[in-house]
Design a protein around this motif. Structure first.
Motif, PDB file in Angstrom:
ATOM      1  N   ASP A 270       0.850  -1.181   0.000  1.00 53.71           N
ATOM      2  CA  ASP A 270       0.000   0.000   0.000  1.00 53.71           C
ATOM      3  C   ASP A 270       0.893   1.241   0.000  1.00 53.71           C
ATOM      4  O   ASP A 270       1.860   1.319   0.755  1.00 53.71           O
ATOM      5  CB  ASP A 270      -0.893   0.018   1.240  1.00 53.71           C
ATOM      6  CG  ASP A 270      -1.901  -1.124   1.230  1.00 53.71           C
ATOM      7  OD1 ASP A 270      -2.245  -1.587   0.123  1.00 53.71           O
ATOM      8  OD2 ASP A 270      -2.328  -1.554   2.329  1.00 53.71           O
ATOM      9  N   PHE A 271       0.568   2.177  -0.851  1.00 54.47           N
ATOM     10  CA  PHE A 271       1.298   3.441  -0.949  1.00 54.47           C
ATOM     11  C   PHE A 271       2.747   3.253  -1.394  1.00 54.47           C
ATOM     12  O   PHE A 271       3.559   4.155  -1.288  1.00 54.47           O
ATOM     13  CB  PHE A 271       1.284   4.205   0.395  1.00 54.47           C
ATOM     14  CG  PHE A 271      -0.068   4.308   1.019  1.00 54.47           C
ATOM     15  CD1 PHE A 271      -1.048   5.089   0.435  1.00 54.47           C
ATOM     16  CD2 PHE A 271      -0.381   3.613   2.178  1.00 54.47           C
ATOM     17  CE1 PHE A 271      -2.308   5.177   0.996  1.00 54.47           C
ATOM     18  CE2 PHE A 271      -1.642   3.691   2.743  1.00 54.47           C
ATOM     19  CZ  PHE A 271      -2.604   4.475   2.149  1.00 54.47           C
ATOM     20  N   GLY A 272       3.063   2.070  -1.858  1.00 53.47           N
ATOM     21  CA  GLY A 272       4.428   1.814  -2.300  1.00 53.47           C
ATOM     22  C   GLY A 272       4.623   2.177  -3.763  1.00 53.47           C
ATOM     23  O   GLY A 272       3.716   2.696  -4.439  1.00 53.47           O
TER      24      GLY A 272
ATOM     25  N   MET B  51      11.624  -7.876   2.078  1.00 55.92           N
ATOM     26  CA  MET B  51      12.006  -6.486   2.316  1.00 55.92           C
ATOM     27  C   MET B  51      11.027  -5.801   3.265  1.00 55.92           C
ATOM     28  O   MET B  51       9.824  -6.018   3.205  1.00 55.92           O
ATOM     29  CB  MET B  51      12.059  -5.713   0.984  1.00 55.92           C
ATOM     30  CG  MET B  51      13.228  -6.097   0.110  1.00 55.92           C
ATOM     31  SD  MET B  51      13.432  -4.984  -1.303  1.00 55.92           S
ATOM     32  CE  MET B  51      13.785  -3.420  -0.478  1.00 55.92           C
ATOM     33  N   ARG B  52      11.560  -4.967   4.126  1.00 58.60           N
ATOM     34  CA  ARG B  52      10.712  -4.179   5.013  1.00 58.60           C
ATOM     35  C   ARG B  52       9.982  -3.117   4.199  1.00 58.60           C
ATOM     36  O   ARG B  52      10.480  -2.610   3.189  1.00 58.60           O
ATOM     37  CB  ARG B  52      11.550  -3.500   6.085  1.00 58.60           C
ATOM     38  CG  ARG B  52      12.345  -4.454   6.971  1.00 58.60           C
ATOM     39  CD  ARG B  52      13.069  -3.665   8.056  1.00 58.60           C
ATOM     40  NE  ARG B  52      13.868  -2.583   7.489  1.00 58.60           N
ATOM     41  CZ  ARG B  52      14.399  -1.586   8.196  1.00 58.60           C
ATOM     42  NH1 ARG B  52      14.208  -1.533   9.502  1.00 58.60           N
ATOM     43  NH2 ARG B  52      15.130  -0.652   7.609  1.00 58.60           N
ATOM     44  N   ASN B  53       8.772  -2.770   4.656  1.00 59.20           N
ATOM     45  CA  ASN B  53       7.985  -1.771   3.934  1.00 59.20           C
ATOM     46  C   ASN B  53       8.762  -0.467   3.768  1.00 59.20           C
ATOM     47  O   ASN B  53       8.751   0.146   2.697  1.00 59.20           O
ATOM     48  CB  ASN B  53       6.671  -1.499   4.665  1.00 59.20           C
ATOM     49  CG  ASN B  53       5.669  -2.626   4.483  1.00 59.20           C
ATOM     50  OD1 ASN B  53       5.780  -3.410   3.539  1.00 59.20           O
ATOM     51  ND2 ASN B  53       4.703  -2.718   5.378  1.00 59.20           N
TER      52      ASN B  53
ATOM     53  N   TYR C  61       9.482   1.422   0.237  1.00 51.52           N
ATOM     54  CA  TYR C  61       8.958   2.760  -0.043  1.00 51.52           C
ATOM     55  C   TYR C  61      10.040   3.695  -0.575  1.00 51.52           C
ATOM     56  O   TYR C  61       9.730   4.692  -1.242  1.00 51.52           O
ATOM     57  CB  TYR C  61       8.351   3.365   1.224  1.00 51.52           C
ATOM     58  CG  TYR C  61       7.111   2.652   1.723  1.00 51.52           C
ATOM     59  CD1 TYR C  61       6.341   1.865   0.867  1.00 51.52           C
ATOM     60  CD2 TYR C  61       6.706   2.761   3.059  1.00 51.52           C
ATOM     61  CE1 TYR C  61       5.215   1.207   1.323  1.00 51.52           C
ATOM     62  CE2 TYR C  61       5.580   2.099   3.527  1.00 51.52           C
ATOM     63  CZ  TYR C  61       4.842   1.321   2.651  1.00 51.52           C
ATOM     64  OH  TYR C  61       3.725   0.678   3.100  1.00 51.52           O
ATOM     65  N   ARG C  62      11.290   3.408  -0.305  1.00 56.13           N
ATOM     66  CA  ARG C  62      12.377   4.251  -0.792  1.00 56.13           C
ATOM     67  C   ARG C  62      12.665   4.023  -2.278  1.00 56.13           C
ATOM     68  O   ARG C  62      13.376   4.811  -2.896  1.00 56.13           O
ATOM     69  CB  ARG C  62      13.650   3.974   0.002  1.00 56.13           C
ATOM     70  CG  ARG C  62      13.533   4.266   1.473  1.00 56.13           C
ATOM     71  CD  ARG C  62      14.827   4.007   2.206  1.00 56.13           C
ATOM     72  NE  ARG C  62      15.898   4.893   1.767  1.00 56.13           N
ATOM     73  CZ  ARG C  62      17.085   4.979   2.356  1.00 56.13           C
ATOM     74  NH1 ARG C  62      17.344   4.232   3.415  1.00 56.13           N
ATOM     75  NH2 ARG C  62      18.005   5.798   1.890  1.00 56.13           N
ATOM     76  N   CYS C  63      12.124   2.962  -2.819  1.00 51.20           N
ATOM     77  CA  CYS C  63      12.486   2.557  -4.169  1.00 51.20           C
ATOM     78  C   CYS C  63      11.555   3.164  -5.218  1.00 51.20           C
ATOM     79  O   CYS C  63      10.426   3.562  -4.927  1.00 51.20           O
ATOM     80  CB  CYS C  63      12.461   1.037  -4.278  1.00 51.20           C
ATOM     81  SG  CYS C  63      13.689   0.232  -3.212  1.00 51.20           S
TER      82      CYS C  63
END
Length: 264
Positions: free
Chosen positions: A86-88, A127-129, A133-135
């Motif tokens: 979500d939101f990724g 992978m941690r959320n 999200y940084r990707c």
């Protein structure tokens, strides 16, 4: 253009070796480990065995404490995640994303692609959320919906292969060809065909009175095959053996019966 593969919190030493091997087969050597389970993972026996010759990649490999350190110098981050967040970032297949990157590159040239890092999470949790999200993208390898789990080495191999293709790939090894001096010439092929014809007659497979098109077709077959001198020798050796065996059988069939020495 720089390519880096980053393994985060790797718990199995063998996966580090497998990753190094997968990278080397595709011509990459920038491997960074973020807080692996084993501080001495690069020297562990399982790592070295699974690297299977990619020791130069292991020797160059860096171990860092944080993902920030691992990302130094790269600008385009690709997570590897089977499940969209979500939101990724958007989830794409490697091939589709790399094609898009190439289409957006100046002059659509591989050399102008951004410095790129591929991130792989731990074997157990992925992978941690917050790392995903940084990707810029989450790469998902198309696989069997009922069994889509790949180990790190296999997943890295697929992505490294797809990335190498996007960068232009490697030239396929040249097909093995027969040196011109070793190809049988027309006279050698004709002699072989004649020898084969005699053997086929001896086998009663070919009727010399009604040969039809068998020998011309065999001639065309061997022409297409571009047989070598060595192959001609083999075929003539077979024909010779057939003729010799046929002659022996013919001789045996015409020998007079042995006299009966029994007395009544």
């Amino acid at each position: 253009m720089q390519t880096r593969f980053i393994l985060i919190n790797t718990s199995h030493a063998g996966n580090v070796g497998a990753a190094a091997r997968a990278m080397k087969t595709m011509g990459f050597d920038d491997l960074v480990l973020v807080a692996p389970r084993w501080p001495n993972v690069l020297r562990r026996e399982e790592t070295i065995q699974r690297a299977s010759g990619a020791l130069d990649v292991l020797e160059k490999c860096r171990i860092v404490d944080t993902l920030d350190e691992a990302l130094d110098g790269v600008t385009h981050l690709c997570a590897t995640a089977m499940t969209p967040r979500d939101f990724g970032p958007p989830t794409r297949s490697p091939r589709a994303h790399f094609a898009q990157l190439l289409a957006q590159a100046p002059g659509q040239a591989a050399a102008t692609l951004p410095d790129t890092a591929f991130l792989f999470g731990s074997e157990r949790f992925g992978m941690r959320n917050e790392d995903v999200y940084r990707c810029h993208v989450a790469l998902s390898i198309p696989s069997n919906p009922q069994f889509g789990s790949l180990n790190i080495g296999a997943a890295l191999q697929v992505i490294a292969y797809e990335w190498r293709l996007a960068l232009g790939g490697f030239d396929a090894p040249p097909a093995l060809s027969v040196a011109a001096g070793h190809v049988a010439d027309a006279a050698q092929v004709a002699g072989m065909i004649t020898h084969l014809e005699h053997s086929l007659v001896a086998l009663e497979y070919l009727d010399p009175a009604a040969p039809k098109k068998l020998m011309p077709r065999l001639n065309q077959l061997f022409n297409r095959a571009a047989v070598t001198q060595e192959e001609v020798h083999i075929m003539r050796g077979i024909a010779k053996a057939v003729l010799q065996q046929s002659a022996r059988l013919h001789t045996a069939a015409h020998l007079p019966d042995a006299p009966d020495d029994r007395t009544g």
